[in-house]
Design a protein around this motif. Sequence first.
Motif, PDB file in Angstrom:
ATOM      1  N   PRO A 109      57.701   8.167 -21.246  1.00 29.37           N
ATOM      2  CA  PRO A 109      56.322   8.639 -21.293  1.00 29.37           C
ATOM      3  C   PRO A 109      56.270  10.137 -21.571  1.00 29.37           C
ATOM      4  CG  PRO A 109      56.966   8.188 -19.040  1.00 29.37           C
ATOM      5  CD  PRO A 109      58.103   7.764 -19.911  1.00 29.37           C
ATOM      6  N   ARG A 110      55.288  10.534 -22.351  1.00 27.31           N
ATOM      7  CA  ARG A 110      55.091  11.945 -22.637  1.00 27.31           C
ATOM      8  C   ARG A 110      53.613  12.214 -22.821  1.00 27.31           C
ATOM      9  NH1 ARG A 110      56.042  12.811 -28.872  1.00 27.31           N
ATOM     10  NH2 ARG A 110      55.725  10.691 -29.568  1.00 27.31           N
ATOM     11  N   GLU A 111      53.239  13.444 -22.591  1.00 23.57           N
ATOM     12  CA  GLU A 111      51.842  13.822 -22.690  1.00 23.57           C
ATOM     13  C   GLU A 111      51.475  14.057 -24.150  1.00 23.57           C
ATOM     14  OE1 GLU A 111      48.893  17.251 -20.967  1.00 23.57           O
ATOM     15  OE2 GLU A 111      50.778  16.815 -19.955  1.00 23.57           O
ATOM     16  N   MET A 112      50.289  13.599 -24.514  1.00 23.85           N
ATOM     17  CA  MET A 112      49.857  13.735 -25.896  1.00 23.85           C
ATOM     18  C   MET A 112      48.452  14.314 -25.918  1.00 23.85           C
ATOM     19  SD  MET A 112      49.611  10.735 -28.661  1.00 23.85           S
ATOM     20  CE  MET A 112      48.417  10.817 -29.945  1.00 23.85           C
ATOM     21  N   THR A 113      48.259  15.359 -26.701  1.00 21.82           N
ATOM     22  CA  THR A 113      46.935  15.954 -26.855  1.00 21.82           C
ATOM     23  C   THR A 113      46.603  16.019 -28.338  1.00 21.82           C
ATOM     24  OG1 THR A 113      47.826  18.178 -26.911  1.00 21.82           O
ATOM     25  CG2 THR A 113      47.124  17.356 -24.767  1.00 21.82           C
ATOM     26  N   GLU A 114      45.343  15.839 -28.639  1.00 18.23           N
ATOM     27  CA  GLU A 114      44.897  15.915 -30.021  1.00 18.23           C
ATOM     28  C   GLU A 114      43.594  16.696 -30.063  1.00 18.23           C
ATOM     29  OE1 GLU A 114      43.725  12.967 -33.709  1.00 18.23           O
ATOM     30  OE2 GLU A 114      44.827  12.183 -32.001  1.00 18.23           O
ATOM     31  N   ARG A 115      43.554  17.731 -30.892  1.00 18.30           N
ATOM     32  CA  ARG A 115      42.360  18.560 -30.998  1.00 18.30           C
ATOM     33  C   ARG A 115      41.330  17.867 -31.896  1.00 18.30           C
ATOM     34  NH1 ARG A 115      42.424  23.781 -29.323  1.00 18.30           N
ATOM     35  NH2 ARG A 115      44.424  24.524 -28.536  1.00 18.30           N
ATOM     36  N   ILE A 116      40.092  17.870 -31.424  1.00 16.47           N
ATOM     37  CA  ILE A 116      38.986  17.309 -32.194  1.00 16.47           C
ATOM     38  C   ILE A 116      38.015  18.446 -32.475  1.00 16.47           C
ATOM     39  CG2 ILE A 116      37.104  15.640 -32.219  1.00 16.47           C
ATOM     40  CD1 ILE A 116      38.699  14.025 -30.191  1.00 16.47           C
ATOM     41  N   PRO A 117      37.731  18.712 -33.744  1.00 14.73           N
ATOM     42  CA  PRO A 117      36.782  19.786 -34.055  1.00 14.73           C
ATOM     43  C   PRO A 117      35.399  19.476 -33.478  1.00 14.73           C
ATOM     44  CG  PRO A 117      37.987  19.132 -36.008  1.00 14.73           C
ATOM     45  CD  PRO A 117      38.322  18.139 -34.943  1.00 14.73           C
ATOM     46  N   ALA A 118      34.673  20.544 -33.087  1.00 11.58           N
ATOM     47  CA  ALA A 118      33.349  20.367 -32.481  1.00 11.58           C
ATOM     48  C   ALA A 118      32.379  19.684 -33.438  1.00 11.58           C
ATOM     49  CB  ALA A 118      32.805  21.714 -32.036  1.00 11.58           C
ATOM     50  N   ARG A 119      32.523  19.933 -34.748  1.00  7.13           N
ATOM     51  CA  ARG A 119      31.605  19.314 -35.713  1.00  7.13           C
ATOM     52  C   ARG A 119      31.751  17.791 -35.720  1.00  7.13           C
ATOM     53  NH1 ARG A 119      35.505  21.664 -39.472  1.00  7.13           N
ATOM     54  NH2 ARG A 119      36.673  19.930 -40.351  1.00  7.13           N
ATOM     55  N   ASP A 120      32.952  17.293 -35.397  1.00  3.88           N
ATOM     56  CA  ASP A 120      33.155  15.849 -35.326  1.00  3.88           C
ATOM     57  C   ASP A 120      32.578  15.246 -34.052  1.00  3.88           C
ATOM     58  OD1 ASP A 120      34.426  15.981 -37.753  1.00  3.88           O
ATOM     59  OD2 ASP A 120      36.450  15.936 -36.913  1.00  3.88           O
ATOM     60  N   LEU A 121      32.480  16.054 -33.024  1.00  3.43           N
ATOM     61  CA  LEU A 121      31.939  15.549 -31.768  1.00  3.43           C
ATOM     62  C   LEU A 121      30.425  15.334 -31.836  1.00  3.43           C
ATOM     63  CD1 LEU A 121      33.834  17.665 -29.101  1.00  3.43           C
ATOM     64  CD2 LEU A 121      34.137  15.249 -29.621  1.00  3.43           C
ATOM     65  N   PHE A 122      29.724  16.260 -32.525  1.00  6.79           N
ATOM     66  CA  PHE A 122      28.267  16.194 -32.549  1.00  6.79           C
ATOM     67  C   PHE A 122      27.720  15.522 -33.789  1.00  6.79           C
ATOM     68  CE2 PHE A 122      29.306  19.952 -29.915  1.00  6.79           C
ATOM     69  CZ  PHE A 122      28.887  19.417 -28.712  1.00  6.79           C
ATOM     70  N   GLY A 123      28.530  15.326 -34.807  1.00  3.13           N
ATOM     71  CA  GLY A 123      28.086  14.654 -36.031  1.00  3.13           C
ATOM     72  C   GLY A 123      27.264  15.578 -36.909  1.00  3.13           C
ATOM     73  N   ASN A 124      26.822  15.044 -38.036  1.00  2.00           N
ATOM     74  CA  ASN A 124      25.987  15.811 -38.981  1.00  2.00           C
ATOM     75  C   ASN A 124      24.520  15.540 -38.670  1.00  2.00           C
ATOM     76  OD1 ASN A 124      28.076  16.996 -40.336  1.00  2.00           O
ATOM     77  ND2 ASN A 124      28.188  15.413 -41.894  1.00  2.00           N
ATOM     78  N   ASN A 125      23.794  16.574 -38.322  1.00  2.00           N
ATOM     79  CA  ASN A 125      22.367  16.441 -38.044  1.00  2.00           C
ATOM     80  C   ASN A 125      21.524  16.987 -39.184  1.00  2.00           C
ATOM     81  OD1 ASN A 125      22.858  15.282 -35.576  1.00  2.00           O
ATOM     82  ND2 ASN A 125      22.887  17.235 -34.500  1.00  2.00           N
ATOM     83  N   THR A 126      22.113  17.150 -40.359  1.00  2.00           N
ATOM     84  CA  THR A 126      21.360  17.712 -41.486  1.00  2.00           C
ATOM     85  C   THR A 126      20.742  16.637 -42.323  1.00  2.00           C
ATOM     86  OG1 THR A 126      23.360  17.766 -42.836  1.00  2.00           O
ATOM     87  CG2 THR A 126      22.782  19.764 -41.609  1.00  2.00           C
TER      88      THR A 126
END
Length: 50
Positions: A33-50
């Motif tokens: 077992p090992r720890e795994m982290t993955e960065r998610i950009p903020a724009r992907d979290l909130f989606g496109n509101n345009t």
Amino acid sequence: MPTLIRFVVFLAFLAALVFGSMVALTVFVEPTPREMTERIPARDLFGNNT
């Protein structure tokens, strides 16, 4: 008929070989077992509101 029985025995042998190798993998291979982290950009979290 003997050829059919020989073929069925051969298939059963192959199935037993595959099953035995799967059992051996689950018994003898221990995952590390090992720890795994993955960065998610903020724009992907909130989606496109345009």
